[in-house]
Scaffold this motif. Structure first.
Motif, PDB file in Angstrom:
ATOM      1  N   LEU A  33      10.989  28.477 -29.395  1.00  0.00           N
ATOM      2  CA  LEU A  33      10.404  29.818 -29.401  1.00  0.00           C
ATOM      3  C   LEU A  33      11.078  30.637 -30.494  1.00  0.00           C
ATOM      4  N   GLY A  34      10.385  30.844 -31.616  1.00  0.00           N
ATOM      5  CA  GLY A  34      10.947  31.551 -32.756  1.00  0.00           C
ATOM      6  C   GLY A  34      10.554  33.019 -32.771  1.00  0.00           C
ATOM      7  N   GLY A  60       9.918  12.455 -35.234  1.00  0.00           N
ATOM      8  CA  GLY A  60       9.128  11.343 -35.736  1.00  0.00           C
ATOM      9  C   GLY A  60       9.607   9.991 -35.231  1.00  0.00           C
ATOM     10  N   HIS A  61      10.743  10.004 -34.548  1.00  0.00           N
ATOM     11  CA  HIS A  61      11.286   8.752 -33.997  1.00  0.00           C
ATOM     12  C   HIS A  61      11.364   8.820 -32.477  1.00  0.00           C
ATOM     13  N   ASN A  62      12.214   9.702 -31.974  1.00  0.00           N
ATOM     14  CA  ASN A  62      12.338   9.844 -30.523  1.00  0.00           C
ATOM     15  C   ASN A  62      12.345  11.312 -30.094  1.00  0.00           C
ATOM     16  N   LEU A  63      11.869  12.177 -30.986  1.00  0.00           N
ATOM     17  CA  LEU A  63      11.893  13.616 -30.725  1.00  0.00           C
ATOM     18  C   LEU A  63      10.632  14.294 -31.236  1.00  0.00           C
ATOM     19  N   ILE A  64      10.090  15.179 -30.401  1.00  0.00           N
ATOM     20  CA  ILE A  64       8.979  16.049 -30.783  1.00  0.00           C
ATOM     21  C   ILE A  64       9.419  17.486 -30.541  1.00  0.00           C
ATOM     22  N   ILE A  65       9.265  18.355 -31.544  1.00  0.00           N
ATOM     23  CA  ILE A  65       9.557  19.778 -31.375  1.00  0.00           C
ATOM     24  C   ILE A  65       8.256  20.555 -31.499  1.00  0.00           C
ATOM     25  N   LYS A  66       7.926  21.303 -30.470  1.00  0.00           N
ATOM     26  CA  LYS A  66       6.739  22.149 -30.464  1.00  0.00           C
ATOM     27  C   LYS A  66       7.161  23.584 -30.793  1.00  0.00           C
ATOM     28  N   TYR A  67       6.706  24.100 -31.926  1.00  0.00           N
ATOM     29  CA  TYR A  67       7.122  25.417 -32.388  1.00  0.00           C
ATOM     30  C   TYR A  67       6.092  26.489 -32.021  1.00  0.00           C
ATOM     31  N   ARG A  68       6.612  27.640 -31.633  1.00  0.00           N
ATOM     32  CA  ARG A  68       5.778  28.827 -31.424  1.00  0.00           C
ATOM     33  C   ARG A  68       6.499  30.002 -32.084  1.00  0.00           C
ATOM     34  N   TRP A  69       5.760  30.786 -32.898  1.00  0.00           N
ATOM     35  CA  TRP A  69       6.371  31.840 -33.697  1.00  0.00           C
ATOM     36  C   TRP A  69       5.798  33.208 -33.359  1.00  0.00           C
ATOM     37  N   VAL A  79       3.652  35.605 -24.146  1.00  0.00           N
ATOM     38  CA  VAL A  79       2.482  34.727 -24.293  1.00  0.00           C
ATOM     39  C   VAL A  79       2.900  33.368 -24.851  1.00  0.00           C
ATOM     40  N   LEU A  80       3.735  33.396 -25.873  1.00  0.00           N
ATOM     41  CA  LEU A  80       4.175  32.150 -26.498  1.00  0.00           C
ATOM     42  C   LEU A  80       5.057  31.332 -25.561  1.00  0.00           C
ATOM     43  N   ALA A  81       5.903  32.014 -24.798  1.00  0.00           N
ATOM     44  CA  ALA A  81       6.739  31.312 -23.828  1.00  0.00           C
ATOM     45  C   ALA A  81       5.867  30.615 -22.786  1.00  0.00           C
ATOM     46  N   ALA A  82       4.824  31.293 -22.331  1.00  0.00           N
ATOM     47  CA  ALA A  82       3.908  30.700 -21.353  1.00  0.00           C
ATOM     48  C   ALA A  82       3.189  29.484 -21.947  1.00  0.00           C
ATOM     49  N   GLU A  83       2.841  29.568 -23.238  1.00  0.00           N
ATOM     50  CA  GLU A  83       2.208  28.424 -23.903  1.00  0.00           C
ATOM     51  C   GLU A  83       3.146  27.221 -23.913  1.00  0.00           C
ATOM     52  N   ALA A 103      11.215  33.643 -21.960  1.00  0.00           N
ATOM     53  CA  ALA A 103      11.171  32.249 -21.521  1.00  0.00           C
ATOM     54  C   ALA A 103      11.596  32.119 -20.062  1.00  0.00           C
ATOM     55  N   LYS A 104      12.631  32.845 -19.675  1.00  0.00           N
ATOM     56  CA  LYS A 104      13.100  32.782 -18.281  1.00  0.00           C
ATOM     57  C   LYS A 104      12.043  33.305 -17.320  1.00  0.00           C
ATOM     58  N   GLN A 105      11.321  34.332 -17.734  1.00  0.00           N
ATOM     59  CA  GLN A 105      10.257  34.861 -16.884  1.00  0.00           C
ATOM     60  C   GLN A 105       9.083  33.900 -16.777  1.00  0.00           C
ATOM     61  N   ALA A 106       8.937  33.034 -17.784  1.00  0.00           N
ATOM     62  CA  ALA A 106       7.826  32.088 -17.787  1.00  0.00           C
ATOM     63  C   ALA A 106       8.110  30.843 -16.960  1.00  0.00           C
ATOM     64  N   THR A 107       9.402  30.507 -16.791  1.00  0.00           N
ATOM     65  CA  THR A 107       9.745  29.318 -16.013  1.00  0.00           C
ATOM     66  C   THR A 107      11.142  29.433 -15.421  1.00  0.00           C
ATOM     67  N   GLN A 108      11.278  28.962 -14.194  1.00  0.00           N
ATOM     68  CA  GLN A 108      12.588  28.865 -13.558  1.00  0.00           C
ATOM     69  C   GLN A 108      12.994  27.407 -13.372  1.00  0.00           C
ATOM     70  N   SER A 109      12.155  26.485 -13.880  1.00  0.00           N
ATOM     71  CA  SER A 109      12.436  25.059 -13.688  1.00  0.00           C
ATOM     72  C   SER A 109      12.775  24.333 -14.985  1.00  0.00           C
ATOM     73  N   ILE A 110      12.097  24.658 -16.069  1.00  0.00           N
ATOM     74  CA  ILE A 110      12.399  24.005 -17.344  1.00  0.00           C
ATOM     75  C   ILE A 110      13.702  24.571 -17.907  1.00  0.00           C
ATOM     76  N   PRO A 111      14.640  23.725 -18.289  1.00  0.00           N
ATOM     77  CA  PRO A 111      15.905  24.215 -18.846  1.00  0.00           C
ATOM     78  C   PRO A 111      15.682  25.012 -20.139  1.00  0.00           C
ATOM     79  N   ILE A 112      16.431  26.095 -20.292  1.00  0.00           N
ATOM     80  CA  ILE A 112      16.357  26.943 -21.479  1.00  0.00           C
ATOM     81  C   ILE A 112      17.735  27.012 -22.113  1.00  0.00           C
ATOM     82  N   VAL A 113      17.796  26.749 -23.408  1.00  0.00           N
ATOM     83  CA  VAL A 113      19.040  26.887 -24.173  1.00  0.00           C
ATOM     84  C   VAL A 113      18.836  27.994 -25.198  1.00  0.00           C
TER      85      VAL A 113
END
Length: 325
Positions: A33-34, A60-69, A79-83, A103-113
């Motif tokens: 989340l940028g 491209g090997h073992n990692l996918i990063i989904k960006y939202r700006w 909105v972007l956090a919910a996406e 991000a915290k308001q959008a989820t309490q289960s997915i870890p956020i760093v």
């Protein structure tokens, strides 16, 4: 220049063992989340990706990063956090209090760093630095001396400094905390502060008109990842009006601002990858203590100092980590 800070709360360390590598055959997904745009956050993105590569996670090997700006529009964060949450990533990477709160308001289960956050306890992101207690952990720029130190250095460079505009984002809950520290230093130094608010792009012209009418002797920007998005406009206005400034992020000085002093946020993004790796390998955010920065950087734009007719004292020059010529 560095301050001595608590590097790891309660002496715990998150550094992985040198031999740890990503589990073969498994691809993980990280939501990013940028606050601004890929071009404006390129250093942060690359530092984060570099940190992940060193830990065995390669796009491209073992990692996918989904960006939202958010493109500097803080109201888009929710909105972007919910996406991102709907994409069900393994971890979400954020920065700044506003983006992390969204991000915290959008989820309490997915870890956020969070790679960069102000006061995560006071802003409600975690229960404590030592035991976050929820789904958020990461790094905080929290340092009680920092805001006052910026003004102190500013006063050393501009000795006659007595009226300073403070540019701030009132929507950011960390602003109140940072402004308190700045006010305390201002009282001790005999400096009068004038807060000017900016919530978004539409506020810039009005803020600039207010600053110009007030005729301050300098400007300080309160730390805010969304205000960082507008750094080009802010610095251009200050150059046009021959106004010296002290900033919280090095990017302002790279843009042409006089001085910047604060944590090395690029290093913080790189280190945020360590938190992500720990979580991907089974650690719980609730149990991973938040860290405060150990690396600080003081940048002076000498070209700007010359244009403003300022002579930087040798005592200040000697503490600089970088001089932009």
């Amino acid at each position: 220049m560095r301050l001595i800070t608590l590097a790891v709360v309660l002496g715990l360390t998150l550094s992985p063992l040198a031999g740890e590598t990503q589990q073969a055959g498994k691809t993980v997904t990280i939501g990013y989340l940028g606050n601004s745009s890929p071009s404006l956050e390129s250093n942060a993105v690359e530092a984060f990706r570099e940190g992940l590569r060193q830990l065995g996670y390669v796009e491209g090997h073992n990692l996918i990063i989904k960006y939202r700006w958010a493109e500097g529009q803080q109201e888009r964060s929710a909105v972007l956090a919910a996406e991102l949450v709907r994409l069900k990533p393994d971890v979400i990477l954020t920065s700044g209090s506003l983006g992390t709160l969204a991000a915290k308001q959008a989820t309490q289960s997915i870890p956020i760093v969070t790679a960069v956050a102000g006061d995560p306890v006071a802003t409600g992101l975690v229960s404590s630095l030592a035991k976050p207690g929820g789904n958020v952990t990461g790094l905080t720029t929290l340092n009680e001396e920092l805001e006052g130190k910026r003004l102190e250095i500013f006063k050393q460079v501009v000795p006659k400094l007595s009226r300073v505009t403070v540019l701030l984002n009132p929507a950011n809950p960390f602003t109140t905390i940072a402004l308190k520290g700045t006010r305390s230093a201002a009282e001790a130094l005999g400096v009068k502060l004038q807060p000017v608010e900016v919530r978004g792009t539409n506020d810039l012209d009005g803020a600039f008109a207010t600053i110009k009418a007030a005729r301050p002797q300098g400007l300080i920007v309160i730390p805010d990842r969304f205000l960082l998005t507008y750094r080009a406009s802010i610095v251009q206005f200050m150059a046009k009006n021959r106004l010296p400034g002290m900033f919280p992020f090095r990017e302002f000085s790279q843009e042409g601002g006089l001085m910047a002093y604060g944590p090395d946020t690029t290093d913080m993004y790189r280190h945020a990858a360590t938190y992500v790796a720990k979580i991907l390998r089974g650690a719980k955010p609730a149990d991973l203590p938040m860290e405060q920065p150990t690396k600080f950087e003081f940048v002076i734009n000498m070209k700007t100092a010359k244009a403003l007719g300022l002579t930087i004292p040798p005592s200040v020059l000697g503490r600089a980590d970088e001089l932009i010529q």
